[in-house]
Design a protein around this motif. Structure first.
Motif, PDB file in Angstrom:
ATOM      1  N   TYR A  32      76.122  36.895  45.304  1.00  0.00           N
ATOM      2  CA  TYR A  32      75.426  36.507  46.535  1.00  0.00           C
ATOM      3  C   TYR A  32      75.404  34.992  46.597  1.00  0.00           C
ATOM      4  CZ  TYR A  32      71.692  35.758  49.955  1.00  0.00           C
ATOM      5  OH  TYR A  32      70.968  35.349  51.050  1.00  0.00           O
ATOM      6  N   SER A  33      75.599  34.450  47.805  1.00  0.00           N
ATOM      7  CA  SER A  33      75.439  33.006  47.991  1.00  0.00           C
ATOM      8  C   SER A  33      74.875  32.739  49.374  1.00  0.00           C
ATOM      9  CB  SER A  33      76.773  32.271  47.815  1.00  0.00           C
ATOM     10  OG  SER A  33      77.634  32.521  48.905  1.00  0.00           O
ATOM     11  N   VAL A  34      74.196  31.607  49.495  1.00  0.00           N
ATOM     12  CA  VAL A  34      73.596  31.221  50.762  1.00  0.00           C
ATOM     13  C   VAL A  34      73.330  29.721  50.723  1.00  0.00           C
ATOM     14  CG1 VAL A  34      71.192  31.594  50.022  1.00  0.00           C
ATOM     15  CG2 VAL A  34      71.812  31.846  52.451  1.00  0.00           C
ATOM     16  N   LEU A  35      73.369  29.085  51.873  1.00  0.00           N
ATOM     17  CA  LEU A  35      72.980  27.683  51.971  1.00  0.00           C
ATOM     18  C   LEU A  35      71.519  27.619  52.378  1.00  0.00           C
ATOM     19  CD1 LEU A  35      73.739  24.671  51.937  1.00  0.00           C
ATOM     20  CD2 LEU A  35      74.252  24.885  54.388  1.00  0.00           C
ATOM     21  N   LEU A  36      70.687  27.066  51.500  1.00  0.00           N
ATOM     22  CA  LEU A  36      69.279  26.853  51.813  1.00  0.00           C
ATOM     23  C   LEU A  36      69.213  25.600  52.685  1.00  0.00           C
ATOM     24  CD1 LEU A  36      67.795  27.598  48.274  1.00  0.00           C
ATOM     25  CD2 LEU A  36      67.949  29.143  50.242  1.00  0.00           C
ATOM     26  N   LYS A  37      69.089  25.840  53.957  1.00  0.00           N
ATOM     27  CA  LYS A  37      69.292  24.800  54.970  1.00  0.00           C
ATOM     28  C   LYS A  37      68.316  23.637  54.820  1.00  0.00           C
ATOM     29  CE  LYS A  37      69.819  24.523  60.018  1.00  0.00           C
ATOM     30  NZ  LYS A  37      69.697  25.296  61.282  1.00  0.00           N
ATOM     31  N   ASP A  38      67.055  23.939  54.549  1.00  0.00           N
ATOM     32  CA  ASP A  38      66.039  22.883  54.486  1.00  0.00           C
ATOM     33  C   ASP A  38      66.241  21.962  53.296  1.00  0.00           C
ATOM     34  OD1 ASP A  38      65.090  24.217  56.635  1.00  0.00           O
ATOM     35  OD2 ASP A  38      63.268  24.968  55.689  1.00  0.00           O
ATOM     36  N   TYR A  39      66.861  22.479  52.221  1.00  0.00           N
ATOM     37  CA  TYR A  39      67.049  21.674  51.013  1.00  0.00           C
ATOM     38  C   TYR A  39      68.496  21.226  50.825  1.00  0.00           C
ATOM     39  CZ  TYR A  39      62.511  23.796  49.968  1.00  0.00           C
ATOM     40  OH  TYR A  39      61.207  24.222  50.019  1.00  0.00           O
ATOM     41  N   LYS A  40      69.397  21.734  51.688  1.00  0.00           N
ATOM     42  CA  LYS A  40      70.828  21.422  51.587  1.00  0.00           C
ATOM     43  C   LYS A  40      71.390  21.812  50.221  1.00  0.00           C
ATOM     44  CE  LYS A  40      70.742  17.650  54.999  1.00  0.00           C
ATOM     45  NZ  LYS A  40      69.333  17.883  55.408  1.00  0.00           N
ATOM     46  N   VAL A  41      70.911  22.956  49.725  1.00  0.00           N
ATOM     47  CA  VAL A  41      71.332  23.471  48.420  1.00  0.00           C
ATOM     48  C   VAL A  41      72.061  24.793  48.618  1.00  0.00           C
ATOM     49  CG1 VAL A  41      70.565  24.349  46.183  1.00  0.00           C
ATOM     50  CG2 VAL A  41      69.413  22.384  47.210  1.00  0.00           C
ATOM     51  N   LYS A  42      73.244  24.907  48.010  1.00  0.00           N
ATOM     52  CA  LYS A  42      73.937  26.188  47.984  1.00  0.00           C
ATOM     53  C   LYS A  42      73.467  26.955  46.759  1.00  0.00           C
ATOM     54  CE  LYS A  42      78.501  28.395  47.813  1.00  0.00           C
ATOM     55  NZ  LYS A  42      79.973  28.188  47.689  1.00  0.00           N
ATOM     56  N   ALA A  43      72.939  28.155  46.986  1.00  0.00           N
ATOM     57  CA  ALA A  43      72.451  28.994  45.892  1.00  0.00           C
ATOM     58  C   ALA A  43      73.393  30.174  45.711  1.00  0.00           C
ATOM     59  CB  ALA A  43      71.041  29.492  46.184  1.00  0.00           C
ATOM     60  N   GLU A  44      73.776  30.455  44.454  1.00  0.00           N
ATOM     61  CA  GLU A  44      74.651  31.580  44.136  1.00  0.00           C
ATOM     62  C   GLU A  44      74.065  32.340  42.954  1.00  0.00           C
ATOM     63  OE1 GLU A  44      79.085  30.233  44.302  1.00  0.00           O
ATOM     64  OE2 GLU A  44      77.880  28.509  43.659  1.00  0.00           O
ATOM     65  N   VAL A  45      74.258  33.665  42.940  1.00  0.00           N
ATOM     66  CA  VAL A  45      73.829  34.478  41.799  1.00  0.00           C
ATOM     67  C   VAL A  45      74.894  35.515  41.473  1.00  0.00           C
ATOM     68  CG1 VAL A  45      71.357  34.192  42.222  1.00  0.00           C
ATOM     69  CG2 VAL A  45      72.553  36.141  43.242  1.00  0.00           C
ATOM     70  N   THR A  46      74.995  35.852  40.207  1.00  0.00           N
ATOM     71  CA  THR A  46      75.800  36.949  39.707  1.00  0.00           C
ATOM     72  C   THR A  46      75.154  37.396  38.400  1.00  0.00           C
ATOM     73  OG1 THR A  46      78.060  37.702  39.244  1.00  0.00           O
ATOM     74  CG2 THR A  46      77.458  35.521  38.428  1.00  0.00           C
ATOM     75  N   ALA A  47      75.785  38.327  37.656  1.00  0.00           N
ATOM     76  CA  ALA A  47      75.114  38.835  36.463  1.00  0.00           C
ATOM     77  C   ALA A  47      76.078  39.570  35.542  1.00  0.00           C
ATOM     78  CB  ALA A  47      73.974  39.778  36.850  1.00  0.00           C
ATOM     79  N   THR A  48      75.687  39.662  34.273  1.00  0.00           N
ATOM     80  CA  THR A  48      76.192  40.691  33.376  1.00  0.00           C
ATOM     81  C   THR A  48      75.137  41.792  33.377  1.00  0.00           C
ATOM     82  OG1 THR A  48      75.149  39.736  31.402  1.00  0.00           O
ATOM     83  CG2 THR A  48      77.365  38.964  31.970  1.00  0.00           C
ATOM     84  N   LYS A  49      75.207  42.735  32.455  1.00  0.00           N
ATOM     85  CA  LYS A  49      74.230  43.828  32.461  1.00  0.00           C
ATOM     86  C   LYS A  49      72.800  43.329  32.293  1.00  0.00           C
ATOM     87  CE  LYS A  49      77.220  47.508  30.666  1.00  0.00           C
ATOM     88  NZ  LYS A  49      77.435  48.458  29.532  1.00  0.00           N
ATOM     89  N   ARG A  50      72.597  42.362  31.387  1.00  0.00           N
ATOM     90  CA  ARG A  50      71.239  41.936  31.054  1.00  0.00           C
ATOM     91  C   ARG A  50      71.021  40.439  31.219  1.00  0.00           C
ATOM     92  NH1 ARG A  50      73.184  45.641  27.418  1.00  0.00           N
ATOM     93  NH2 ARG A  50      71.957  47.546  27.068  1.00  0.00           N
ATOM     94  N   VAL A  51      71.980  39.755  31.817  1.00  0.00           N
ATOM     95  CA  VAL A  51      71.883  38.301  31.976  1.00  0.00           C
ATOM     96  C   VAL A  51      72.110  37.942  33.440  1.00  0.00           C
ATOM     97  CG1 VAL A  51      72.783  36.051  31.281  1.00  0.00           C
ATOM     98  CG2 VAL A  51      72.727  37.940  29.631  1.00  0.00           C
ATOM     99  N   ALA A  52      71.159  37.201  34.003  1.00  0.00           N
ATOM    100  CA  ALA A  52      71.283  36.718  35.382  1.00  0.00           C
ATOM    101  C   ALA A  52      71.861  35.312  35.375  1.00  0.00           C
ATOM    102  CB  ALA A  52      69.919  36.732  36.063  1.00  0.00           C
ATOM    103  N   PHE A  53      72.838  35.084  36.233  1.00  0.00           N
ATOM    104  CA  PHE A  53      73.443  33.765  36.406  1.00  0.00           C
ATOM    105  C   PHE A  53      73.013  33.209  37.764  1.00  0.00           C
ATOM    106  CE2 PHE A  53      76.030  35.316  33.059  1.00  0.00           C
ATOM    107  CZ  PHE A  53      76.761  34.275  32.500  1.00  0.00           C
ATOM    108  N   HIS A  54      72.550  31.962  37.770  1.00  0.00           N
ATOM    109  CA  HIS A  54      72.238  31.249  39.010  1.00  0.00           C
ATOM    110  C   HIS A  54      73.022  29.938  38.991  1.00  0.00           C
ATOM    111  CE1 HIS A  54      68.318  33.446  39.999  1.00  0.00           C
ATOM    112  NE2 HIS A  54      68.668  33.921  38.819  1.00  0.00           N
ATOM    113  N   ARG A  55      73.589  29.586  40.136  1.00  0.00           N
ATOM    114  CA  ARG A  55      74.241  28.284  40.269  1.00  0.00           C
ATOM    115  C   ARG A  55      73.738  27.635  41.546  1.00  0.00           C
ATOM    116  NH1 ARG A  55      80.620  28.004  39.658  1.00  0.00           N
ATOM    117  NH2 ARG A  55      80.603  29.083  41.686  1.00  0.00           N
TER     118      ARG A  55
END
Length: 767
Positions: free
Chosen positions: A132-155
């Motif tokens: 999943y990804s989205v541009l947080l417009k108010d902060y001008k930040v691109k947020a992305e997430v993915t995962a393994t089975k038990r580990v969450a990745f955020h970028r």
């Protein structure tokens, strides 16, 4: 070596599918997300995973009763954070990137200036299985997430700023998880961010009062912060690195160049911070975000690709794979890589290890199995039998630890939700489907106890009135009891207990347990005791044997859970021929056809009313579990073409491709149940008896696609693939002229489940 082998197989699968659209490209996770449940939208997750990162638009508001829609709502246009746990009754550990002034409490959608929150535009939002990804417009930040089975990745990709913030909001309630009991977050000397939250979910408090749910995390970041601090609510404590209590959180501030990314890898666990670290190390120590994303895509394509469809309309392919995606998203892992799992009493249990030191199976959280025998378990049996087996082994852990099967479990705590318990039927069904690699003796003992036992039965094990069912052969109706509680569900419980008794009876017969078989079969006919021959409807009956007065068959809740007598009269899935006989074959078919004709005007549910309970007063309500087998009942009459007509109409009209119209209008997807029903309906396969029969049989209807191929698991089944081919396929050709199995003409629109798992081809001619 094993991991390398799996990756090579996945890469070969991906390469072979480049010429056609990959299954993940057909999925639209935002379908049906208006008024959806907490666990419905977690696009970063893997199939049946523990780590379920995704955006939240209103999750911090919680909900009063533990089941209301909260989390991500398609109608919202702002995001308040990215929780990492999205499970039934479980949620929390929120990360949120911001820029500028540090604000430490989440805002509401209607008052975004009161806390942290950002607007977004749909054009910048990408949602796919595993990403999943989205541009947080108010902060001008691109947020992305993915995962393994038990580990969450955020970028988080920031603009150029000296005030790039990442919040670790740990001590605020999220989704269905209830109020906060304890919370703690801290930074270690080597820069890890770790902590836990202990919550009191409403259902746990209802069914196992005093018990709690615990969630732990250990996170590492790709960049060192310039500033560290903690907060509690609006109070900010710069330069401190640890805090605990309600509203607790930690913040990091960075100086970033334009388009500089900061990545978080967060190991998760329901048992301890130490095991969260272990999960992180074992699954993701050497993975970066892009590698994790690629791996997630490969896994999802493999799981979704077990059922391959060809032809048909694009909108139907999207519905199909989105429904399958939802069926694989729910009921996620609760055990760690080392086999540790949360026990019912709050302690830590250990799953037995194999010769290689790996857990012999996994443990899972799960919503109630109510109705899942008409969607999820059939689908698991067809294409994911190894998960079905794991699910049973998981349930037997709770039985071994606490003495009773739990229809729904959150961190192994009882969260029945519907006050009944179908786990015995599900276990018996697995045996009948041919899935038998679990402790059969323990499974049978647990199932038999679930049907008959009542002494010292905890509320969370459901079936509080099973003593009366065993004594009278039906559950006697009580309108208002001595505690002035709501009317009982005597009618629906009588029907449900009759059904599950039948399922375990067939297992008893297969095992040669004649006495158990006879007792259970006697109970399986309990539905006959509340069948009113005058109205030819089921009708709650009092202790004295008389039917209730002032009977309104359209009235929900009085004797019937989440439904009414019109709907529940057809709830005799284990003995459909007997029900048809009691009503009369002609009257049965004409009445049922009229019911669907009338119900079509309200889109087979609650119309366009956005509510999970819309449609409870209707004649048919596809948005809730008790009705899901009914369209297939025409196959037990002389009018099987009406099954073909109405199954297709429901697929076309109840199901949509939009955020608001996805599964009805805001009706309850319940961890993939409605999505799984669509998958079965589109394939034209459905077991009305939900695995309860001695020889399970799939009823047939017209497939929606030119060719469907199910990849069978040969560790369980003889066949390699089972294909469904439709000649002269056209969207408007909905009736079956003839159907052949491996070249042999079928005389009835049904096929034994064992024939499917032997492999072969089911060939339709339609008009």
């Amino acid at each position: 070596m094993k991991k390398i082998g799996i990756l090579l197989i996945a890469l070969l699968y991906l390469h072979s599918s480049l010429a056609q659209t990959s299954p993940i490209d057909e999925v639209e996770p935002r379908i049906g997300t208006a008024h959806c449940r907490w666990f419905h939208f977690a696009p970063g997750a893997l199939p049946f995973g523990m780590a379920k990162p995704g955006p939240s638009t209103n999750g911090h508001l919680g909900n009063k009763d533990g089941w209301e829609a909260t989390g991500y709502d398609y109608r919202d246009n702002s995001i308040e954070g990215f929780p990492n746990f999205h499970e039934f009754q479980l949620g929390g550990i929120v990360f949120m990137p911001t820029t500028g002034k540090l604000i430490t409490t989440p805002a509401t959608a209607t008052n975004s200036l009161a806390g942290y929150r950002s607007t977004f535009e749909r054009s910048t939002e990408i949602a796919k299985p595993g990403y999943y990804s989205v541009l947080l417009k108010d902060y001008k930040v691109k947020a992305e997430v993915t995962a393994t089975k038990r580990v969450a990745f955020h970028r988080y990709t920031f603009p150029a700023t000296d005030a790039a913030n990442i919040l670790f909001d740990i001590g605020n309630r999220q989704g269905e998880s209830g109020r906060i009991k304890e919370a703690k977050v801290y930074m270690t000397e080597d820069g890890r961010i770790e902590g836990y939250v202990v919550t009191l979910p409403e259902y746990i408090q209802k069914y196992q009062h005093g018990a709690d749910a615990r969630m732990y995390f250990s996170a590492v970041l790709s960049k060192k912060p310039t500033t560290v601090g903690v907060f509690k609510g609006n109070e900010i404590f710069p330069n401190k690195t640890s805090i605990e209590g309600l509203g607790s959180g930690l913040y990091l501030r960075f100086s970033t160049n334009d388009q500089e990314a900061v990545t978080i890898k967060a190991g998760l666990s329901y048992t301890s911070i130490e095991n969260a670290r272990l999960n992180l190390r074992e699954e993701a120590q050497n993975l970066d975000f892009d590698q994790a994303h690629q791996q997630a895509s490969l896994v999802w394509n493999d799981y979704l690709g077990r059922i391959n469809i060809e032809g048909g309309l694009a909108k139907d392919r999207q519905k199909f794979y989105t429904g399958l995606y939802h069926a694989l998203l729910g009921r996620g892992l609760a055990s760690d890589v080392n086999g540790a799992y949360p026990k019912n009493d709050g302690s830590i249990g250990q799953i037995a290890l194999d010769a290689q030191g790996k857990p012999q199976h996994q443990h899972y959280n799960t919503d109630a199995i109510w109705g899942a025998f008409w969607n999820l378990t059939q689908l698991w049996a067809l294409a994911y039998p190894e998960y079905y087996a794991d699910y049973i082994k998981s349930q037997l852990l709770v039985y071994a630890d606490a003495g009773w099967l739990g229809d729904g479990i959150a961190s192994s705590k009882y969260v029945s939700g519907v006050g009944t318990n179908f786990v015995g039927l599900i276990i018996a069904g697995a045996y009948m489907y041919g899935i038998r690699d679990f402790d059969l003796e323990k499974g049978y003992a647990a199932s038999l106890k679930n049907e008959l036992a009542y002494q010292n039965r905890p509320m969370g094990a459901g079936k509080e009135d099973v003593e009366r069912f065993v004594k009278f052969g039906y559950v006697d109706h009580i309108d208002v009891d001595s505690l002035n509680r709501e009317p009982s569900f005597s009618g629906s419980h009588t029907l449900e207990y009759s059904f599950s008794a039948y399922a375990v009876a067939q297992w008893a017969k297969a095992l040669g347990k004649k006495q158990d078989y006879q007792q259970l079969m006697d109970l399986s006919r309990g539905w006959e005791k509340i069948f009113d021959p005058k109205t030819k409807l089921v009708r709650p009956k009092l202790k004295n044997g008389k039917f209730i007065d002032n009977f309104n068959p359209s009235q929900p809740w009085r004797g019937f859970q989440e439904g009414n007598a019109w709907q529940y009269t057809f709830y005799v899935p284990h003995q459909p021929d007997a029900l048809v006989s009691k009503i009369g074959k002609n009257l049965f078919a004409s009445r049922l056809d009229s019911i669907f004709s009338i119900s079509q005007k309200s889109i087979f549910g609650g119309g366009q009313t956005i509510d999970a309970f819309a449609g409870l007063q209707g004649l048919y309500n596809h948005g809730n579990q008790p009705c899901l087998h009914i369209p297939w009942l025409f196959n037990y009459t002389h009018k099987p073409e009406l099954t073909q007509k109405w199954v297709r109409a429901i697929c076309n009209e109840f199901y949509g491709n939009e955020g608001i119209h996805g599964y009805g209008y805001g009706q309850d997807e319940d961890q993939g149940q409605l999505g799984a029903w669509y998958v079965l309906g589109a394939m034209g396969l459905f077991d009305v008896q939900g695995g309860a029969a001695e020889k399970p049989t799939m009823q047939l209807s017209t497939p929606l696609f030119e060719k469907i191929t199910i990849r069978l698991n040969q560790q369980y089944y003889q066949g390699k693939t089972f294909s469904i081919v439709t000649k002269n396929h056209q969207p408007d050709k909905i009736y079956i002229k003839q159907v052949k199995y491996n070249g042999k003409l079928l005389k009835h629109p049904s096929l034994l489940f064992e024939k499917i798992t032997q492999g072969g081809v089911l060939e339709y001619s339609v008009f």
